[in-house]
Scaffold this motif. Structure first.
Motif, PDB file in Angstrom:
ATOM      1  N   ASN A 125       0.831  -1.222   0.000  1.00  0.00           N
ATOM      2  CA  ASN A 125       0.000   0.000   0.000  1.00  0.00           C
ATOM      3  C   ASN A 125       0.857   1.260   0.000  1.00  0.00           C
ATOM      4  OD1 ASN A 125      -2.475  -1.489   0.175  1.00  0.00           O
ATOM      5  ND2 ASN A 125      -2.205  -1.657   2.383  1.00  0.00           N
ATOM      6  N   GLY A 126       2.144   1.116  -0.358  1.00  0.00           N
ATOM      7  CA  GLY A 126       3.048   2.255  -0.340  1.00  0.00           C
ATOM      8  C   GLY A 126       2.587   3.383  -1.248  1.00  0.00           C
ATOM      9  N   GLY A 127       2.512   4.579  -0.696  1.00  0.00           N
ATOM     10  CA  GLY A 127       2.066   5.728  -1.463  1.00  0.00           C
ATOM     11  C   GLY A 127       0.562   5.799  -1.636  1.00  0.00           C
ATOM     12  N   GLN A 128      -0.174   4.828  -1.098  1.00  0.00           N
ATOM     13  CA  GLN A 128      -1.631   4.777  -1.239  1.00  0.00           C
ATOM     14  C   GLN A 128      -2.350   4.902   0.100  1.00  0.00           C
ATOM     15  OE1 GLN A 128      -2.953   4.739  -4.213  1.00  0.00           O
ATOM     16  NE2 GLN A 128      -1.133   4.228  -5.415  1.00  0.00           N
ATOM     17  N   ALA A 129      -1.699   4.478   1.171  1.00  0.00           N
ATOM     18  CA  ALA A 129      -2.326   4.499   2.497  1.00  0.00           C
ATOM     19  C   ALA A 129      -2.319   5.908   3.072  1.00  0.00           C
ATOM     20  CB  ALA A 129      -1.606   3.544   3.438  1.00  0.00           C
ATOM     21  N   GLN A 130      -3.126   6.100   4.089  1.00  0.00           N
ATOM     22  CA  GLN A 130      -3.174   7.390   4.780  1.00  0.00           C
ATOM     23  C   GLN A 130      -2.232   7.438   5.985  1.00  0.00           C
ATOM     24  OE1 GLN A 130      -6.433   6.071   3.524  1.00  0.00           O
ATOM     25  NE2 GLN A 130      -5.570   7.337   1.878  1.00  0.00           N
ATOM     26  N   SER A 131      -1.766   6.269   6.441  1.00  0.00           N
ATOM     27  CA  SER A 131      -0.805   6.249   7.546  1.00  0.00           C
ATOM     28  C   SER A 131       0.042   4.994   7.457  1.00  0.00           C
ATOM     29  CB  SER A 131      -1.515   6.313   8.905  1.00  0.00           C
ATOM     30  OG  SER A 131      -2.309   5.156   9.127  1.00  0.00           O
ATOM     31  N   TYR A 132       1.231   5.070   8.105  1.00  0.00           N
ATOM     32  CA  TYR A 132       2.196   3.971   8.059  1.00  0.00           C
ATOM     33  C   TYR A 132       2.738   3.699   9.454  1.00  0.00           C
ATOM     34  CZ  TYR A 132       1.834   5.064   3.151  1.00  0.00           C
ATOM     35  OH  TYR A 132       1.323   5.308   1.897  1.00  0.00           O
ATOM     36  N   VAL A 133       2.692   2.444   9.880  1.00  0.00           N
ATOM     37  CA  VAL A 133       3.275   2.028  11.148  1.00  0.00           C
ATOM     38  C   VAL A 133       4.760   1.790  10.885  1.00  0.00           C
ATOM     39  CG1 VAL A 133       3.333   0.257  12.936  1.00  0.00           C
ATOM     40  CG2 VAL A 133       1.133   1.000  11.971  1.00  0.00           C
ATOM     41  N   VAL A 134       5.611   2.644  11.433  1.00  0.00           N
ATOM     42  CA  VAL A 134       7.041   2.641  11.143  1.00  0.00           C
ATOM     43  C   VAL A 134       7.817   2.220  12.389  1.00  0.00           C
ATOM     44  CG1 VAL A 134       9.015   4.074  10.476  1.00  0.00           C
ATOM     45  CG2 VAL A 134       6.781   4.432   9.381  1.00  0.00           C
ATOM     46  N   SER A 135       8.714   1.253  12.231  1.00  0.00           N
ATOM     47  CA  SER A 135       9.584   0.835  13.334  1.00  0.00           C
ATOM     48  C   SER A 135      10.882   1.633  13.277  1.00  0.00           C
ATOM     49  CB  SER A 135       9.886  -0.664  13.245  1.00  0.00           C
ATOM     50  OG  SER A 135      10.465  -0.988  11.993  1.00  0.00           O
ATOM     51  N   THR A 136      11.414   1.970  14.435  1.00  0.00           N
ATOM     52  CA  THR A 136      12.579   2.852  14.502  1.00  0.00           C
ATOM     53  C   THR A 136      13.531   2.408  15.606  1.00  0.00           C
ATOM     54  OG1 THR A 136      11.640   4.377  16.133  1.00  0.00           O
ATOM     55  CG2 THR A 136      11.106   4.807  13.813  1.00  0.00           C
ATOM     56  N   CYS A 137      14.726   2.984  15.575  1.00  0.00           N
ATOM     57  CA  CYS A 137      15.733   2.762  16.610  1.00  0.00           C
ATOM     58  C   CYS A 137      16.244   4.120  17.069  1.00  0.00           C
ATOM     59  CB  CYS A 137      16.885   1.926  16.057  1.00  0.00           C
ATOM     60  SG  CYS A 137      18.183   1.570  17.262  1.00  0.00           S
ATOM     61  N   ALA A 138      16.377   4.305  18.376  1.00  0.00           N
ATOM     62  CA  ALA A 138      16.833   5.588  18.911  1.00  0.00           C
ATOM     63  C   ALA A 138      18.191   5.969  18.324  1.00  0.00           C
ATOM     64  CB  ALA A 138      16.916   5.529  20.429  1.00  0.00           C
ATOM     65  N   ALA A 139      18.311   7.195  17.861  1.00  0.00           N
ATOM     66  CA  ALA A 139      19.532   7.648  17.193  1.00  0.00           C
ATOM     67  C   ALA A 139      20.733   7.660  18.121  1.00  0.00           C
ATOM     68  CB  ALA A 139      19.313   9.046  16.612  1.00  0.00           C
ATOM     69  N   ASP A 140      20.512   7.797  19.421  1.00  0.00           N
ATOM     70  CA  ASP A 140      21.628   7.891  20.367  1.00  0.00           C
ATOM     71  C   ASP A 140      21.881   6.585  21.108  1.00  0.00           C
ATOM     72  OD1 ASP A 140      19.316   7.839  21.803  1.00  0.00           O
ATOM     73  OD2 ASP A 140      19.765   9.582  23.054  1.00  0.00           O
ATOM     74  N   ASP A 141      21.382   5.463  20.524  1.00  0.00           N
ATOM     75  CA  ASP A 141      21.519   4.178  21.203  1.00  0.00           C
ATOM     76  C   ASP A 141      22.185   3.183  20.267  1.00  0.00           C
ATOM     77  OD1 ASP A 141      20.092   2.783  23.830  1.00  0.00           O
ATOM     78  OD2 ASP A 141      20.481   1.365  22.212  1.00  0.00           O
ATOM     79  N   ALA A 142      22.872   2.212  20.815  1.00  0.00           N
ATOM     80  CA  ALA A 142      23.576   1.217  20.006  1.00  0.00           C
ATOM     81  C   ALA A 142      22.663   0.113  19.494  1.00  0.00           C
ATOM     82  CB  ALA A 142      24.705   0.601  20.826  1.00  0.00           C
ATOM     83  N   GLY A 143      21.387   0.178  19.820  1.00  0.00           N
ATOM     84  CA  GLY A 143      20.473  -0.833  19.291  1.00  0.00           C
ATOM     85  C   GLY A 143      20.000  -1.840  20.304  1.00  0.00           C
ATOM     86  N   GLY A 144      20.034  -1.500  21.592  1.00  0.00           N
ATOM     87  CA  GLY A 144      19.502  -2.390  22.605  1.00  0.00           C
ATOM     88  C   GLY A 144      17.991  -2.489  22.483  1.00  0.00           C
ATOM     89  N   GLU A 145      17.407  -3.506  23.126  1.00  0.00           N
ATOM     90  CA  GLU A 145      15.982  -3.750  22.979  1.00  0.00           C
ATOM     91  C   GLU A 145      15.141  -2.526  23.317  1.00  0.00           C
ATOM     92  OE1 GLU A 145      14.513  -7.164  24.942  1.00  0.00           O
ATOM     93  OE2 GLU A 145      15.917  -8.547  24.000  1.00  0.00           O
ATOM     94  N   GLY A 146      15.515  -1.794  24.344  1.00  0.00           N
ATOM     95  CA  GLY A 146      14.712  -0.668  24.779  1.00  0.00           C
ATOM     96  C   GLY A 146      14.769   0.539  23.874  1.00  0.00           C
ATOM     97  N   SER A 147      15.589   0.461  22.831  1.00  0.00           N
ATOM     98  CA  SER A 147      15.742   1.626  21.950  1.00  0.00           C
ATOM     99  C   SER A 147      14.774   1.603  20.785  1.00  0.00           C
ATOM    100  CB  SER A 147      17.174   1.689  21.415  1.00  0.00           C
ATOM    101  OG  SER A 147      17.415   0.638  20.506  1.00  0.00           O
ATOM    102  N   PHE A 148      14.075   0.489  20.584  1.00  0.00           N
ATOM    103  CA  PHE A 148      13.194   0.346  19.425  1.00  0.00           C
ATOM    104  C   PHE A 148      11.795   0.862  19.743  1.00  0.00           C
ATOM    105  CE2 PHE A 148      15.884  -3.644  18.487  1.00  0.00           C
ATOM    106  CZ  PHE A 148      16.859  -2.872  17.868  1.00  0.00           C
ATOM    107  N   SER A 149      11.256   1.693  18.844  1.00  0.00           N
ATOM    108  CA  SER A 149       9.919   2.254  19.036  1.00  0.00           C
ATOM    109  C   SER A 149       9.151   2.227  17.722  1.00  0.00           C
ATOM    110  CB  SER A 149      10.002   3.700  19.543  1.00  0.00           C
ATOM    111  OG  SER A 149      10.711   3.775  20.769  1.00  0.00           O
ATOM    112  N   CYS A 150       7.831   2.306  17.818  1.00  0.00           N
ATOM    113  CA  CYS A 150       6.965   2.393  16.642  1.00  0.00           C
ATOM    114  C   CYS A 150       6.233   3.732  16.643  1.00  0.00           C
ATOM    115  CB  CYS A 150       5.936   1.264  16.627  1.00  0.00           C
ATOM    116  SG  CYS A 150       6.600  -0.347  16.175  1.00  0.00           S
TER     117      CYS A 150
END
Length: 387
Positions: A158-183
């Motif tokens: 649905n890229g470019g067709q949907a009205q919203s997107y659930v995006v997964s992210t990683c905190a920019a100031d973190d090395a990638g630990g579990e607690g750094s991931f957000s949606c």
């Protein structure tokens, strides 16, 4: 109560069947040939209230779980796999939003979805991490009352067709630990959100699978899903079961479509010199019977797994993990065998069975892949952590 729920789902499946037969089927060939997003079909699903399948009843939706998602996805895929894929991914995105929705998110997203006015979807996969879709490299950084999101997402249905997107992210100031991931929820048209040209695949050509580049996309704080660091919870508690069962239902529908095409051919074609029905030859009726058994066996697995997961039964995880793998293998095998049973007529350019076979083949490469899922089933049986 169970009877009421069963009757409600039967009515929803009936509505989906009507749309599949009258809207999806007539446009499926053109959408595949021209790689068109199924706008008319998605609009019909919205008008029928089916886009609100997994929205809570209190917000105007139907409050269905995995069993409802499987049933509707299978029904739609029997006539058009790309439309079923677009619908299924919308439903998975809806389930993610609904899982910990704030009052603001309920009004801004879930109620419009229930009214058929809003399509959402997932944007989790990335070109760098591949099948490890649960490890995002897209960066998120706080900026006052907003977040700034930077990264690339791939294969966004649905890229470019949907009205919203659930995006997964990683905190920019973190090395990638579990607690750094957000949606977070990124709205269409947000400055900095750019779409690539549609990806032209071998199959599933109508789902508008595209890559999204986010260059410092500004996301308001109230678009955070759950709490910061909740992404892994969402992925394994919501995304995984809803996505796997949605795909299982979709590929089950693809397999059923292939079986029906073979049945129609063998049950209607006759040899001109003898008048004998093609399917009356023992070897052909035997092979058709084998395909029916395979599809029905997979159907029982998929629907049982969905019902057990909805009921929270112990051991339901194994069924959820195994369903996409089983349905994908069934779809590929049955479509391939149906091509053989239907002979040369099935090999015409843009023939329905060739489209079904191309659509079926996508199952094995969509993360989690068939091999990954079988590995997870095995690890679960051994009481080992999945990852």
């Amino acid at each position: 109560m169970a009877e009421q729920a069963s009757g409600r789902l039967a009515r929803l499946v009936g509505a989906a069947r009507e749309i599949a037969d009258t809207v999806i089927a007539p446009s499926a060939e053109r959408e595949d040939h021209e790689a068109l997003w199924p706008a008319e079909s998605m609009r019909a699903l919205g008008d029928a209230g089916l886009l609100g399948l997994n929205v809570p009843e209190a917000l105007g939706g139907h409050g269905e779980g995995l069993a409802g998602l499987v049933a509707i996805s299978e029904t739609l895929a029997s006539q058009g796999a790309s439309t079923a894929m677009c619908f299924a991914m919308h439903c998975v995105g809806t389930a993610v939003i609904a899982a910990k929705a704030t009052d603001w998110q309920k009004e801004a997203y879930l109620r419009p979805i229930a009214r058929g006015e809003h399509v959402t979807t997932l944007a989790l996969s990335e070109p760098g991490t591949g099948v490890h879709f649960y490890v995002p490299e897209t960066r998120i950084a706080a900026d006052g009352d907003d977040f700034l999101v930077t990264g690339i997402k791939s294969f966004v249905t649905n890229g470019g067709q949907a009205q919203s997107y659930v995006v997964s992210t990683c905190a920019a100031d973190d090395a990638g630990g579990e607690g750094s991931f957000s949606c977070v929820l990124v709205d269409e048209g947000t400055p900095g959100l750019e779409w690539s040209e549609p990806w032209h695949g071998l199959g599933m050509r109508g789902n508008s699978s595209r890559s999204a580049t986010m260059n410092g996309v500004r996301v308001p704080w109230h678009n955070l899903l759950g709490e910061e660091g909740d992404q892994l919870w969402y992925v394994f508690e919501v995304v995984a079961p809803y996505f796997l069962m949605a795909m299982a239902g979709t590929y089950l529908g693809v397999a059923a479509a292939a079986l029906e095409a073979a049945r129609e051919h063998l049950g209607s074609r006759r040899h001109s010199h003898s008048g004998e029905l093609l399917g009356s030859q023992p070897v052909l009726s035997h092979r058709l019977g084998e395909l029916w058994i395979e599809v029905e066996r997979t159907r029982q697995l998929v629907h049982s797994a969905a019902q057990r997961a909805d009921a929270g039964e112990p051991g339901a995880l194994l069924g959820v993990l195994g369903c996409k793998a089983a349905a994908g293998e069934t779809a590929v095998h049955v479509a391939n065998e149906a091509m053989t049973l239907c002979g040369g007529i099935a090999y015409r350019e843009n023939a329905r069975l060739s489209r079904i076979l191309r659509d079926a083949r996508a199952a094995h490469v969509m993360a989690p892949t068939t091999d990954v899922l079988k590995t997870w089933v095995g690890r679960a049986l051994l009481n080992l952590p999945l990852l």
